[in-house]
Design an enzyme around this catalytic site. Sequence first.
Site, PDB file in Angstrom:
ATOM      1  N   CYS A   6      44.377  29.714  90.266  1.00  0.00           N
ATOM      2  CA  CYS A   6      44.333  29.986  91.926  1.00  0.00           C
ATOM      3  C   CYS A   6      44.345  28.640  92.605  1.00  0.00           C
ATOM      4  O   CYS A   6      45.041  28.696  93.639  1.00  0.00           O
ATOM      5  CB  CYS A   6      43.238  30.627  92.210  1.00  0.00           C
ATOM      6  SG  CYS A   6      42.659  32.372  91.165  1.00  0.00           S
TER       7      CYS A   6
ATOM      8  N   SER B  46      43.113  39.289  92.800  1.00  0.00           N
ATOM      9  CA  SER B  46      44.534  39.023  93.716  1.00  0.00           C
ATOM     10  C   SER B  46      43.884  39.420  95.362  1.00  0.00           C
ATOM     11  O   SER B  46      42.923  40.125  95.430  1.00  0.00           O
ATOM     12  CB  SER B  46      45.449  39.936  93.299  1.00  0.00           C
ATOM     13  OG  SER B  46      45.021  41.189  93.530  1.00  0.00           O
TER      14      SER B  46
ATOM     15  N   LYS C 126      32.063  43.333  85.169  1.00  0.00           N
ATOM     16  CA  LYS C 126      33.106  43.755  84.845  1.00  0.00           C
ATOM     17  C   LYS C 126      34.562  43.034  84.318  1.00  0.00           C
ATOM     18  O   LYS C 126      34.881  42.688  85.129  1.00  0.00           O
ATOM     19  CB  LYS C 126      33.554  45.045  85.730  1.00  0.00           C
ATOM     20  CG  LYS C 126      34.554  46.055  85.364  1.00  0.00           C
ATOM     21  CD  LYS C 126      35.919  45.864  85.229  1.00  0.00           C
ATOM     22  CE  LYS C 126      36.983  46.553  84.798  1.00  0.00           C
ATOM     23  NZ  LYS C 126      38.235  45.750  84.501  1.00  0.00           N
ATOM     24  N   PRO C 127      34.621  42.615  83.155  1.00  0.00           N
ATOM     25  CA  PRO C 127      35.561  41.646  82.813  1.00  0.00           C
ATOM     26  C   PRO C 127      36.938  42.186  82.799  1.00  0.00           C
ATOM     27  O   PRO C 127      37.273  43.436  82.922  1.00  0.00           O
ATOM     28  CB  PRO C 127      35.396  41.113  81.524  1.00  0.00           C
ATOM     29  CG  PRO C 127      34.459  42.345  80.866  1.00  0.00           C
ATOM     30  CD  PRO C 127      33.713  43.075  81.815  1.00  0.00           C
TER      31      PRO C 127
ATOM     32  N   GLU D 138      52.622  32.645  95.480  1.00  0.00           N
ATOM     33  CA  GLU D 138      52.075  31.985  94.098  1.00  0.00           C
ATOM     34  C   GLU D 138      52.555  32.254  93.189  1.00  0.00           C
ATOM     35  O   GLU D 138      53.194  33.455  92.744  1.00  0.00           O
ATOM     36  CB  GLU D 138      50.603  32.622  94.149  1.00  0.00           C
ATOM     37  CG  GLU D 138      49.377  31.882  93.304  1.00  0.00           C
ATOM     38  CD  GLU D 138      48.342  32.756  93.268  1.00  0.00           C
ATOM     39  OE1 GLU D 138      48.178  33.802  93.607  1.00  0.00           O
ATOM     40  OE2 GLU D 138      47.331  31.575  93.149  1.00  0.00           O
TER      41      GLU D 138
ATOM     42  N   GLU E 187      37.076  35.776  96.021  1.00  0.00           N
ATOM     43  CA  GLU E 187      37.900  34.537  95.633  1.00  0.00           C
ATOM     44  C   GLU E 187      39.325  34.916  95.421  1.00  0.00           C
ATOM     45  O   GLU E 187      39.293  35.225  94.365  1.00  0.00           O
ATOM     46  CB  GLU E 187      37.153  33.599  94.767  1.00  0.00           C
ATOM     47  CG  GLU E 187      37.509  32.310  94.725  1.00  0.00           C
ATOM     48  CD  GLU E 187      38.663  31.980  93.651  1.00  0.00           C
ATOM     49  OE1 GLU E 187      39.979  31.743  94.399  1.00  0.00           O
ATOM     50  OE2 GLU E 187      38.563  31.811  92.502  1.00  0.00           O
TER      51      GLU E 187
END
Length: 474
Positions: free
Chosen positions: A280, A225, A171-172, A378, A246
């Site tokens: 990231c 996220s 699922k992009p 971030e 990740e």
Amino acid sequence: MDKLLYINGSWTGNDLEKIEVYNPANGEVVGTVPSCGKDETNAAIDAAHDAFSQWSKLTAYERADYLMKLYDLMMEEKDELAELMTLEMGKPLKESAGEVVYAASFIKWYAEEGKRVYGRTIPSSGQNKRMQVLKQPVGVVAAITPWNFPAAMITRKLGPALAAGCTFIVKPPKETPLTAIKLVELADKAGFPKGVINLVTGASSIIGKAIMDSEKVRKVTFTGSTEIGKKLIEQSAATVKNVSMELGGHAPAIVLDDADLKKAVAGVVASKFRNAGQTCICINRVYVQENVYDEFVELVAAEAKKLKVGNGLEEGTDIGPIINKDGFEKIAEHVENAVSNGAECVIGGKGTAENGAYYYEPTVLKNVNQDMLIMNEETFGPVIPIHKITSIEEGIQLGNKSPFGLAAYVYTESLSKGTQVVEGLDYGIIGWNDGVPSAAQAPFGGMKESGLGREGGIEGMEAYLETKYVSYVL
Ligand code: SIN
């Protein structure tokens, strides 16, 4: 460019509502993809489930042949893939081409590594007893992937999953489905059996729920996220799914006073401005020891100043657009917060927002302190905040001052100081005089709220395997 879903070896979903895909360089529509729902997601899960028994029974050598065909096709169509990536994601064409090679390297490395999935024999305590450990694929894998690396974050999951004998649903993200679809078109051309690879596009909430609710999906691998990762971990409890996460980062770089400043500047610039800082593992905060602080600031600013901001398709562009308004506003907020609290903007500090396209100048901030937003969150943008430290211990302590633990960097020529920093930092990846540590053969992943599990390397293969212990009496 109107594209479709790929389920059980067929392109489908023409009748579904369409979602537009935008070029972040100018806000123009570059294509559409179907918005699929629960039924289509379940069809993809069923297809992967049905294909599993055949695919998992192939030998590792047979699976490697399919993967190598995909690798060859990716390399043959490198330019088309790269152009598509820049069109929907914005990164400069040279970076997209680099990402295609990086993405393909996972397919090649795991095609080989699949042949080395060994079990083991354990010495038993009885003469007529034998003890064995078998490694088997976990089953159907669902991958939920991010927009910042539209190809590599798929292949880093797809390569080991297929090599291990798992079947796959990807699922992009809504921002970059076209690169994912192109990869699946190549997989189709490579001749993978029906159902081994499936692709669904649409609302994350609907597709994600169908995936997380399904007992047939045994593993979910997610890059994105920390906020969404935590929700997926919670949802995985109902069916006790295996998960790899990740998640976010907030990477510190510690530059000690014996550092080779040429290496330090090159590393920080390469890390921070790769993908406009939308990475990231990119350096998000820099701690420099006082004796070299001024010189480092000057050298970094001089290098950053050379970088050209613009449309990634244009020759000479080093920094492309920011992916969207939210991303742009977060960067601007971090810079404004730092400056209003006493930081000095050495270069940059401005962006443009016109016609749905957002660009931010390479920015270097000095005299920042640990209370500023930018030192605690971030940024995901091309901004380098530089904080003065007096000692190696202070660097380690401030470096660890974060709930995240993905990547960290240290610049020193001293073996003992470097070792002290490496051992003192709570991070899953450390670059020592190296701003770009990622590689297919190395484990990638974070500690603390940066995630669970590792991708890449032998650890990345283990993530798709179950351990089965067999004890038998002769
Ligand atoms: C990421 O940090 O988002 C991925 C970058 C990489 O694999 O190097």
